[in-house]
Enzyme design. Structure first.
Site, PDB file in Angstrom:
ATOM      1  N   LYS A  93       0.823  -1.270  -0.181  1.00 41.57           N
ATOM      2  CA  LYS A  93       0.066   0.007  -0.132  1.00 41.57           C
ATOM      3  C   LYS A  93       0.930   1.347  -0.045  1.00 41.57           C
ATOM      4  O   LYS A  93       0.722   2.096   0.947  1.00 41.57           O
ATOM      5  CB  LYS A  93      -0.963  -0.102   1.170  1.00 41.57           C
ATOM      6  CG  LYS A  93      -1.924  -1.305   1.098  1.00 41.57           C
ATOM      7  CD  LYS A  93      -3.143  -1.008   2.106  1.00 41.57           C
ATOM      8  CE  LYS A  93      -3.994  -2.344   1.862  1.00 41.57           C
ATOM      9  NZ  LYS A  93      -3.568  -3.425   2.502  1.00 41.57           N
TER      10      LYS A  93
HETATM   11  O1  S5P Z   1      -9.476  -2.819   1.577  1.00 38.78           O
HETATM   12  C1  S5P Z   1      -8.688  -3.857   1.936  1.00 38.78           C
HETATM   13  C2  S5P Z   1      -7.727  -4.021   1.148  1.00 38.78           C
HETATM   14  C3  S5P Z   1      -6.831  -5.056   1.375  1.00 38.78           C
HETATM   15  S1  S5P Z   1      -5.331  -5.496   0.460  1.00 38.78           S
HETATM   16  N1  S5P Z   1      -9.066  -4.975   3.049  1.00 38.78           N
HETATM   17  C4  S5P Z   1      -7.966  -5.728   3.179  1.00 38.78           C
HETATM   18  O2  S5P Z   1      -8.372  -6.590   3.970  1.00 38.78           O
HETATM   19  N2  S5P Z   1      -7.011  -5.892   2.497  1.00 38.78           N
HETATM   20  C5  S5P Z   1      -6.132  -6.898   2.943  1.00 38.78           C
HETATM   21  O3  S5P Z   1      -6.736  -8.196   2.502  1.00 38.78           O
HETATM   22  C6  S5P Z   1      -5.573  -7.077   4.521  1.00 38.78           C
HETATM   23  O4  S5P Z   1      -4.433  -6.483   4.270  1.00 38.78           O
HETATM   24  C7  S5P Z   1      -5.512  -8.664   4.835  1.00 38.78           C
HETATM   25  O5  S5P Z   1      -3.964  -8.783   4.463  1.00 38.78           O
HETATM   26  C8  S5P Z   1      -6.250  -9.294   3.762  1.00 38.78           C
HETATM   27  C9  S5P Z   1      -7.571  -9.816   4.406  1.00 38.78           C
HETATM   28  O6  S5P Z   1      -7.473 -10.711   5.294  1.00 38.78           O
HETATM   29  P1  S5P Z   1      -8.724 -11.228   5.948  1.00 38.78           P
HETATM   30  O7  S5P Z   1      -8.011 -12.469   6.948  1.00 38.78           O
HETATM   31  O8  S5P Z   1      -9.532 -10.428   6.544  1.00 38.78           O
HETATM   32  O9  S5P Z   1      -9.317 -12.381   5.001  1.00 38.78           O
END
Ligand code: S5P
Length: 264
Positions: A93
Site C-alpha cells: 500500500k
Molecule cells: O480494503 C482492503 C484491502 C486489503 S489489500 N481490505 C483488506 O482486508 N486488505 C487485505 O486483505 C488485508 O491487508 C489482509 O491482508 C487481507 C484480508 O485478510 P482476512 O484475514 O480478513 O481475509
C-alpha cells in the site's frame, strides 16, 4: 480450457503482461484465489504455502509483519512460491510521492526484486505508478500495480468521488494491473465493475464463506458472489489460514471462484 476462453473480454483487452500471466495461472489451477498469507513467522509461512500452494493462483504478503524475517529465508520462500507457480503480491500500500515510492521498492526488503504485484493508494497523484514501474524496470523485471479504489474496512475514507478519480486515472495507465475493490459488498462491486469497464482487473479482499463482520472493522462477503459481481480474484486470509484444514478450505474457495468465473 484455455485462458482466452475462460476470461473472454478480460483476456482480449489485457495490456499488461502481468494480467495475462495471472489469467493463465488461474486457468491452469482453476482457482481465482489469492491467499493473504498473514503469518508472523517464516516457518508459519513456509508451512502454509506448501499446504495450500496447489489451490491458489497468487500469494499476498505483508513483508513487514514477520518477526524473524531475513533476506536469505525470504529468497527461499519466494522460490517455494515459484515452484507452486504463484504470483507474488506484496501488499505494501505505497502512498508517497513517485520518487520515494520508487526508492521504497528497494531498501532492506528489496520488494522490486521479488514482487510481481504491489498495491498503492493514488492519494499522492498518478506519478506513484511510474515510480513503482521504474523500480521494477531498474532490476530488469516487470510487475503490475493494483490501486485501492475501495476498501473492505468499515468507515474507510475512500469516498465515491475519490474512488471515481482513482478509476478514471487508473484505467488510462499502462502500469496499472487493476484495482482493489470491496469484496464484502457485491452491489458496490458491481458498480465498480461498471465504472472500470472490461479491461482492468478487480481484486477483492473482505471475502469469507462465513459472511458478516470480522475483527476490527473488517467485513466479509461471499466468494462466489464477489466473482459474479465482477471480481477477478478473491483475496482470502483468515478464511483459509485460520481454518483447521487450510488445504481443504482453500480447495473449496478455489472451486467456488472458478465456478463464479464460468457462470459469469
Ligand atoms: O480494503 C482492503 C484491502 C486489503 S489489500 N481490505 C483488506 O482486508 N486488505 C487485505 O486483505 C488485508 O491487508 C489482509 O491482508 C487481507 C484480508 O485478510 P482476512 O484475514 O480478513 O481475509
Amino acid at each position: 480450457m484455455q485462458a482466452a476462453e475462460a476470461w473472454g473480454n478480460r483476456w482480449t483487452n489485457a495490456v499488461l503482461p502481468m494480467a495475462r500471466r495471472y489469467m493463465e495461472v488461474a486457468t491452469e489451477k482453476q482457482s481465482l484465489v489469492c491467499l493473504a498469507a498473514d503469518k508472523n513467522t517464516m516457518s508459519g509461512l513456509f508451512q502454509l504455502v506448501v499446504e495450500v500452494g496447489p489451490y491458489i493462483a497468487a500469494l499476498k504478503t505483508h513483508v513487514d509483519l514477520i518477526d524473524d524475517w531475513t533476506p536469505e529465508a525470504w529468497v527461499e520462500f519466494c522460490q517455494v512460491a515459484k515452484q507452486h507457480n504463484l504470483l507474488i503480491f506484496e501488499d505494501r500500500k505505497f502512498a508517497d510521492i513517485g520518487k520515494i515510492s520508487q526508492s521504497q521498492m528497494g531498501g532492506i526488503y528489496d520488494i522490486r526484486s521479488w514482487s510481481d504485484i504491489v498495491t498503492a493508494h493514488l492519494i499522492s497523484g498518478p506519478d506513484i505508478v511510474d515510480g513503482l514501474q521504474s523500480a521494477w524496470k531498474s532490476v530488469g523485471r516487470e510487475g503490475g500495480v493494483l490501486l485501492l479504489a475501495q476498501m473492505s474496512s468499515r468507515g474507510n475514507l475512500l469516498t465515491e468521488d475519490y474512488s471515481q478519480n482513482v478509476v478514471d486515472n487508473g484505467i488510462q495507465s499502462d502500469g496499472v494491473l487493476g484495482f482493489i475493490g470491496n469484496g464484502s459488498r457485491p452491489e458496490e462491486l458491481k458498480d465498480l465493475r461498471r465504472r472500470v469497464g472490461e479491461q482492468k482487473m478487480i481484486w477483492t479482499p473482505g471475502v469469507n464463506i462465513a459472511v458478516g463482520d470480522g475483527e476490527m472493522g473488517q467485513r466479509y462477503g461471499d466468494p462466489y458472489e464477489a466473482i459474479t459481481a465482477g471480481s477477478d480474484c478473491i483475496i482470502v486470509g483468515s478464511g483459509i489460514h485460520r481454518a483447521d484444514n487450510p488445504a481443504e478450505v482453500a480447495e473449496q474457495y478455489a472451486k467456488l471462484s472458478w465456478q463464479g468465473l464460468l457462470d459469469r
